[in-house]
Design a protein around this motif. Structure first.
Motif, PDB file in Angstrom:
ATOM      1  N   ASP A 118      -4.406   8.171  -4.528  1.00 19.97           N
ATOM      2  CA  ASP A 118      -4.080   7.016  -3.683  1.00 19.97           C
ATOM      3  C   ASP A 118      -4.372   5.709  -4.425  1.00 19.97           C
ATOM      4  O   ASP A 118      -3.535   4.796  -4.458  1.00 19.97           O
ATOM      5  N   ASP A 166      -1.501   2.968  -5.674  1.00 19.56           N
ATOM      6  CA  ASP A 166      -1.571   1.559  -5.266  1.00 19.56           C
ATOM      7  C   ASP A 166      -1.712   0.635  -6.478  1.00 19.56           C
ATOM      8  O   ASP A 166      -1.181  -0.489  -6.467  1.00 19.56           O
ATOM      9  N   ASP A 170       0.882  -1.170   0.000  1.00 22.47           N
ATOM     10  CA  ASP A 170       0.000   0.000   0.000  1.00 22.47           C
ATOM     11  C   ASP A 170       0.923   1.224   0.000  1.00 22.47           C
ATOM     12  O   ASP A 170       1.626   1.466   0.983  1.00 22.47           O
ATOM     13  N   ILE A 171       0.951   1.942  -1.110  1.00 17.83           N
ATOM     14  CA  ILE A 171       1.829   3.115  -1.205  1.00 17.83           C
ATOM     15  C   ILE A 171       1.256   4.233  -0.330  1.00 17.83           C
ATOM     16  O   ILE A 171       0.070   4.560  -0.457  1.00 17.83           O
ATOM     17  N   PRO A 172       2.056   4.799   0.556  1.00 15.13           N
ATOM     18  CA  PRO A 172       1.527   5.837   1.453  1.00 15.13           C
ATOM     19  C   PRO A 172       1.168   7.129   0.692  1.00 15.13           C
ATOM     20  O   PRO A 172       2.039   7.773   0.109  1.00 15.13           O
ATOM     21  N   LEU A 173      -0.129   7.468   0.739  1.00 14.14           N
ATOM     22  CA  LEU A 173      -0.577   8.693   0.056  1.00 14.14           C
ATOM     23  C   LEU A 173       0.180   9.921   0.576  1.00 14.14           C
ATOM     24  O   LEU A 173       0.511  10.819  -0.210  1.00 14.14           O
TER      25      LEU A 173
END
Ligand code: PHE
Ligand code: CA
Ligand code: ZN
Ligand code: ZN
Ligand code: ZN
Length: 295
Positions: A275, A279, A3-6
């Motif tokens: 976001d 992802d 999960d790429i951090p927004l």
């Protein structure tokens, strides 16, 4: 897939905005805000362990730059590239177009490094110059690839405008199943399209196809037969009532009212769209680059 951090993606957008503010309000080809953007991206990648190259070219009497970042390892004969254009138009700071794609792939690259990913494929990220003047940086890169190097690139994923305020969820129609006009892309494009679609399906967000006609930096790649794919949240086009029913947002209004305007600032971003797309990028990179056996 991670999960790429927004928050991290948005921090890069804040930096791009600051760079524009300090350099006459834009990050355009041949202007100081462009080189400052390239140096920002390159500095983070170098510190994370990427092998980077600043490839320069000349267009319109000005020097342009592509930032190319290779993650050490993987099969050198099976390369997955991921790219975004880093230049803005001269009218504004270019935060959605294309700070959004630039920041989302940057944070994906930095996540590769944080995880010390050991992919089966070799991963190469690219930030292109002078897209807004006619795909000049990506065309220069493809034109100057030796034939043997070109043959090693098995796929290219492109991200241009992935945080539009009145977002749609578009995937390049690589198989022309939506009949968007220009015919199917190189064999293999359909699989890239499906992988991106699969991510959105997994989070319950419907997607639609969009023209695979070369209107961004994947154009030079498909022109030489390299499979490509990517996502897009819409530009100057108007969201229809059917699209507003599908995705929310406002019918009768452009996906991005600030497209190519001075108001394309950090305020011109839909956090949810950004976001989800960040992802999706990570999902595609992890799925494609770590597949065993390689796909
Ligand atoms: N390449 C266009 C621009 O930068 C935007 C765009 C991206 C249009 C993807 C269509 C599909 O202005
Ligand atoms: Ca995320
Ligand atoms: Zn543009
Ligand atoms: Zn763009
Ligand atoms: Zn399709």
């Amino acid at each position: 897939a991670p999960d790429i951090p927004l928050a991290n993606v948005k921090a890069h957008l804040t930096q791009f905005q600051s760079i524009a503010n300090a350099n006459g309000g834009n990050r355009a080809h041949g202007r100081p805000g462009y080189l400052a953007s390239a140096n920002y991206v390159r500095g983070l990648l170098d510190a994370a362990g990427f092998t980077t190259t600043l490839q320069s070219f000349t267009y319109n009497g000005a020097t342009g730059y592509n930032v190319i970042a290779d993650w050490p390892g993987g099969d050198p004969n099976d390369v997955l590239m991921v790219g975004a254009h880093l230049d803005s138009v001269s009218a504004g700071p270019g935060i959605n177009d294309n700070g959004s794609g630039s920041a989302a792939i940057l944070e994906t690259a930095l996540e590769v490094a944080r995880q010390d990913l050991n992919p089966t494929k070799h991963l190469r990220f690219a930030w292109w110059g002078a897209e807004e003047l006619g795909l000049r940086g990506s065309q220069y890169y493809v034109n100057n690839l030796p034939a043997a190097e070109r043959a090693r690139i098995k796929g290219y994923l492109n991200f241009d405008m992935v945080g539009s305020p009145n977002a749609g969820y578009f995937v390049y129609d690589g198989d022309n199943s939506d009949g968007t006009g220009s015919g199917p892309g190189p064999a293999g494009s359909a699989q890239l399209e499906r992988t991106l679609q699969d991510y959105f399906t997994s989070i319950g967000v419907p997607t639609r196809g969009t023209d695979f006609d070369g209107r961004s930096d994947y154009g030079p790649f498909i022109s030489v037969g390299i499979p490509a794919g990517g996502t897009f949240t819409g530009a100057e086009g108007i969201k229809s009532s059917a699209q507003a029913s599908l995705w929310g947002g406002t019918a009768g209004v452009a996906f991005d009212r600030c497209y190519h305007r001075s108001c394309d600032t950090t305020a011109n971003i839909n956090d949810t769209a950004l976001d989800r797309n960040a992802d999706a990028i990570a999902y595609a990179v992890w799925t494609i680059a770590t597949a065993t056996p390689p796909t």
